[in-house]
Motif scaffolding. Structure first.
Motif, PDB file in Angstrom:
ATOM      1  N   SER A 271     -21.467 -54.290  -6.019  1.00  0.00           N
ATOM      2  CA  SER A 271     -21.385 -54.324  -4.747  1.00  0.00           C
ATOM      3  C   SER A 271     -21.381 -56.135  -4.076  1.00  0.00           C
ATOM      4  O   SER A 271     -21.988 -56.527  -5.056  1.00  0.00           O
TER       5      SER A 271
ATOM      6  N   LYS B  45     -20.478 -55.981   3.692  1.00  0.00           N
ATOM      7  CA  LYS B  45     -20.049 -55.565   2.294  1.00  0.00           C
ATOM      8  C   LYS B  45     -18.898 -54.938   1.982  1.00  0.00           C
ATOM      9  O   LYS B  45     -18.350 -54.403   2.794  1.00  0.00           O
TER      10      LYS B  45
ATOM     11  N   TRP C 196     -19.541 -50.720  -4.196  1.00  0.00           N
ATOM     12  CA  TRP C 196     -20.971 -49.971  -4.366  1.00  0.00           C
ATOM     13  C   TRP C 196     -21.548 -50.114  -5.779  1.00  0.00           C
ATOM     14  O   TRP C 196     -20.558 -50.503  -6.803  1.00  0.00           O
TER      15      TRP C 196
END
Length: 283
Positions: A112, A119, A122
């Motif tokens: 991430s 962002k 993951w």
């Protein structure tokens, strides 16, 4: 013949008074006259900056300094601090304001990445998937899936073929925007075809049973044509392990580009392929 001029005393007094008056007037004029200062040359001053194109090339330090946007360029030397087994996530970790959380020490595990809190990608450690608010490009071409808006760091597991990374904090110039530049953008600039022929090869072995090999071959320019092919393979264990299992991962990536240069510009054709596999460690 001899002439003699005689002045009347009264006339002499009037002339003397007139001269004193003229002298006084000249003195008064000299005191009240405005003074002029000499000009000072400061050289040439230019206010034209223009938009910094972060997709077409790797910006220089001077271009970044003159830019009105917050831009960070990660060069080859800075990328080396991530180690030869590191991928995109490890390389981005050296930039201020970019936070990286990854499942392993190499480029294979997922990760991430955030720029000032915005962002993409993951990771098991970082939590749930994040909607793509950071645009990621490879040589100016988007890597983010427009359907999901998410990019994964394991898409770029081999940094040996990358000559530099440009990170823009925030949307940046409209010239460089695609569709996910709300939080920022990251452009991975790969090695480019060169005028002279050349090649390099390297290999490594290190902690967590990390090992790999990488190469690049440059054809040089011939009749305006030039090309490059680069690639690498690698594998590594994980610092998160248990019950004698080190959660290994492996990856490979290959890249090629051909350029035709002519008067007034050039045209390029290229391709990139990669694959990363890694066991997901337990929390």
């Amino acid at each position: 013949m001899k002439h003699q001029y005689r002045y009347h005393p009264l006339l002499s007094a009037l002339i003397a008074a007139g001269l004193c008056g003229m002298s006084g007037m000249a003195l008064a004029t000299g005191v009240t006259a405005p003074t002029t200062s000499s000009s000072i040359s400061v050289g040439e001053v230019s206010s034209t900056t223009g938009a910094l194109n972060t997709l077409a090339h790797l910006p220089t330090k001077k271009q970044v300094f003159n830019s009105t946007q917050s831009v960070k360029v990660i060069n080859k030397r800075q990328m080396a601090t991530a180690g030869p087994a590191g991928g995109a996530a490890q390389a981005l970790a050296v930039a201020p304001g970019i936070n990286v959380a990854t499942d392993g020490p190499s480029g294979a595990p997922r990760s991430s990445i955030s720029i000032n809190g915005m962002k993409t990608g993951w990771g098991n450690i970082a939590g749930n998937a994040n909607d793509g608010t950071v645009m990621v490009t490879f040589d100016g071409v988007p890597m983010v899936d427009p359907a999901y808006g998410v990019w994964q760091g394991s898409e770029l597991p081999q940094m040996s073929m990358i000559r530099g990374i440009t990170a823009t904090y925030g949307p940046g110039y409209p010239l460089n925007r695609w569709y996910n530049n709300i939080g920022g953008s990251i452009n991975f600039s790969p090695l480019q075809p060169t005028r002279k022929t050349g090649a390099s090869i390297g290999m490594y072995y290190g902690s967590f049973d990390s090992k790999g090999i990488h190469f690049n071959i440059r054809t040089g320019q011939h009749d305006g044509w030039s090309g490059i092919i680069a690639g690498g393979v690698g594998s590594s264990g994980n610092y998160l392990n248990g019950y004698g299992f080190n959660n290994p991962g492996n990856n490979y990536a290959y890249y090629g580009k051909v350029r035709k240069s002519f008067r007034g510009g050039h045209i390029s054709f290229g391709g990139y392929v990669s694959r990363s596999v890694a066991y997901r460690p337990l929390p």
